[in-house]
Scaffold this active site. Structure first.
Site, PDB file in Angstrom:
ATOM      1  CD  GLU A  28      47.691  14.865  51.646  1.00  0.00           C
ATOM      2  OE1 GLU A  28      46.529  14.477  51.471  1.00  0.00           O
ATOM      3  OE2 GLU A  28      48.048  16.036  51.411  1.00  0.00           O
TER       4      GLU A  28
ATOM      5  CG  HIS B 255      40.153  14.831  56.841  1.00  0.00           C
ATOM      6  ND1 HIS B 255      41.059  14.684  57.863  1.00  0.00           N
ATOM      7  CD2 HIS B 255      40.864  15.160  55.735  1.00  0.00           C
ATOM      8  CE1 HIS B 255      42.275  14.928  57.391  1.00  0.00           C
ATOM      9  NE2 HIS B 255      42.187  15.218  56.102  1.00  0.00           N
TER      10      HIS B 255
ATOM     11  NE  ARG C   6      41.927  11.931  53.553  1.00  0.00           N
ATOM     12  CZ  ARG C   6      41.844  13.025  52.873  1.00  0.00           C
ATOM     13  NH1 ARG C   6      40.692  13.382  52.347  1.00  0.00           N
ATOM     14  NH2 ARG C   6      42.895  13.778  52.707  1.00  0.00           N
TER      15      ARG C   6
ATOM     16  CG  HIS D 284      37.254  15.970  54.098  1.00  0.00           C
ATOM     17  ND1 HIS D 284      37.595  17.272  54.390  1.00  0.00           N
ATOM     18  CD2 HIS D 284      38.199  15.521  53.215  1.00  0.00           C
ATOM     19  CE1 HIS D 284      38.689  17.600  53.712  1.00  0.00           C
ATOM     20  NE2 HIS D 284      39.066  16.568  52.979  1.00  0.00           N
TER      21      HIS D 284
ATOM     22  NE  ARG E 104      38.607  13.276  48.157  1.00  0.00           N
ATOM     23  CZ  ARG E 104      39.473  14.056  48.804  1.00  0.00           C
ATOM     24  NH1 ARG E 104      40.583  14.463  48.208  1.00  0.00           N
ATOM     25  NH2 ARG E 104      39.249  14.443  50.041  1.00  0.00           N
TER      26      ARG E 104
END
Ligand code: SIN
Length: 522
Positions: A113, A241, A288, A349, A384
């Protein structure tokens, strides 16, 4: 009703259940959960759980990826500790019955990811959280020492304040004696006296109109600790997100896992042009915060409603086998993702901040622990790294269980706690007041406190919030207590913390991006 218990756990996601299963070996556990036990943010996690399993991956690589994604605001000691304990905790999840996907040679099929330099995300197709929740819940439901109160709402933790003592904010002497818990069916508020209390209440996504979080995510634990004058930190770092399905009106927004980008999916605009390389050399797999900001910029400059995730170049069978839930969801709204691009937008998110805890999950309030999204451990810093949150939950719930078990024998139940005082609460006002204020709050947060911020927007939001706060406190004082008014109060408390900490941060860092403080070029 008054209840005495060794271990009180509020919340039934991965953090609450993995802790409950461990402490249940040493005493009686009560798990209080505001909905059905499996209705948790854990259940909605698609991509997976990051851990170092095989070479060429190393703990050091995962540590560096976490520090970089967190814009170097993470606590390096905590990052090192969490990641070096990852492999052990994964083994435990497997022993509890979690099934992670394997490849043809019998090794775990590790996904990749955004922000990860290696394949290291263990998953169960695109329903990893659901599988973990299933396994943990089936163990916990059978455990003779664990009792569940489903559909019960925890209003407040009990401290010296409820004994009539003056409690100063952030004082080092605050103690937790349990919690007041509402049974909405009977409207009775129970006094639960506990030797130790664990808050595993999840996130705050419902501060926003569009969120991937279930509707239970109203910041309850964070608000309770704030009202009890415990320490909360890093609330300005709210992760959007980058890819939730663009399907206006749907709540929660359906997540399109980042693992799909790890599988080859490419972000494109409506004319089919890939745009991420313009923003970051890591393209669609940049961390992200960068991807969400890039999409925000594309949407603002084009005036379009969404961008697209293009997977049409990937082998159709492999897509359907690995992402069956996303495939079915897209088909249900008329999109065949093997042939058409998926429309996506960013959605609120994950809260990177929360209840400040130490390396054993201990909050600033004695005998009160926090784990999972409601906590702030120092792992995530300003942003994160994908799939580090389920990992953080199991690591900190394990560590908290060690400490709670060590301490339990020396803690006495506080028996002189008064029951909840409902005197004077008569007004049963129309629900419209609560729902309207909730919507106003979500609109303010979505318009002024989103992916790109400014001091002026934050201050405007704070000014509007003060009005909603006063009206809601007045309503709360006069009303018969209900889940809806408690949740609204919690959201208002949390919004206040986000705004206050956002206004205090005079820089752009990770997820907190302000046009008033443009980041220095790297
Ligand atoms: C995702 O699958 O993209 C979400 C996982 C996460 O938030 O870490």
């Amino acid at each position: 009703m008054r209840v005495e218990i060794d271990f009180l756990v509020v919340g039934s996601g991965i953090a609450g259940l993995s802790y409950a299963l461990k402490v249940a070996e040493k005493g009686k556990v009560l798990v209080v959960t505001k909905s059905k036990a499996d209705e948790t943010a854990t259940k909605y996690a698609q991509g997976g759980i990051a851990a170092v399993m095989y070479t060429p991956d190393t703990y050091e690589k995962h540590i560096q990826d976490t520090l970089i994604a967190g814009d170097f605001l993470s606590n390096e000691k905590i990052v090192r500790m969490t990641i070096t304990e990852s492999t052990e905790r994964i083994k435990e999840l497997i022993d509890w019955g979690t099934k992670f996907d394997k490849n043809d040679v019998g090794e775990f099929d590790l996904g990749k990811e955004g922000g990860h330099s290696e394949h290291r995300v263990l998953h169960h197709k695109d329903s990893t959280g659901l599988e973990i929740e299933r396994a943990l819940l089936s163990q916990a439901m059978q455990h003779p020492n664990i009792e569940f109160w489903e559909n019960h709402f925890t209003i407040d933790i009990i401290t010296q304040h409820h004994l009539g003592e003056d409690v100063r904010r952030s004082s080092s002497n605050i103690e937790c004696y349990g919690a007041y818990v509402l049974n909405p069916k009977t409207n009775k508020i129970h006094t639960v006296l506990a030797k130790t209390t664990m808050l595993a209440t999840g996130g705050i996504g419902n501060l926003y109109l569009s969120t991937t979080n279930p509707e239970i995510a109203t910041g309850d634990g964070i608000a309770m600790v704030y009202r009890a004058k415990g320490i909360i930190e890093n609330m300005e770092f709210i992760q959007f997100h980058p890819t939730s399905l663009y399907h206006p009106g749907e709540k929660p927004s359906f997540l399109i896992t980042e693992a799909l980008r790890g599988f080859g999916g490419i972000l494109k605009n409506k004319s089919g042009k890939a745009f991420m390389e313009k923003y970051d050399s890591r393209g669609s797999l940049a961390p992200r915060d960068i991807v969400a900001r890039a999409i925000d910029n594309e949407l603002k400059s084009s005036g379009d409603d969404c961008v697209f995730l293009d997977c049409t170049h990937i082998n159709a069978n492999r897509l359907i086998i690995n992402f069956p839930k996303i495939y079915a969801k897209c088909l249900s709204i008329g999109i065949n993702m093997t042939k058409e691009m998926i429309p996506v937008v960013p959605s609120a998110h994950y809260a990177c901040g929360g209840i400040k805890v130490d390396e054993f999950g201990q909050s600033s309030i004695h005998h009160l622990y926090a784990s999972g999204e409601c906590s702030s451990t120092g792992l995530h810093g300003a942003n994160r790294l994908a799939s580090n949150s389920l990992l953080e939950s199991v690591v900190f719930s394990h560590r908290a269980s060690l400490k709670a078990i060590e301490q339990i024998a020396s803690i006495k139940i506080k028996s002189n706690v008064p029951d909840w005082n409902a005197e004077g609460a008569v007004l049963n006002e129309e629900m419209i007041l609560i729902t309207q204020s909730t919507r106003e709050l979500q609109t303010i947060m979505s318009n002024y406190v989103g992916i790109v911020r400014s001091d002026l927007r934050l201050q405007r939001a704070m000014d509007r919030l003060k009005i909603i706060y006063r009206e809601t406190e007045d309503l709360y004082d006069k009303s018969i207590i209900s889940i809806e008014i408690c949740e609204l109060r919690n959201l208002i408390n949390v919004a206040h913390l986000v705004l206050k900490m956002g206004l205090n941060r005079k820089e752009s860092r990770g997820l907190h991006y302000s046009i008033d403080y443009p980041p220095a070029k790297k």
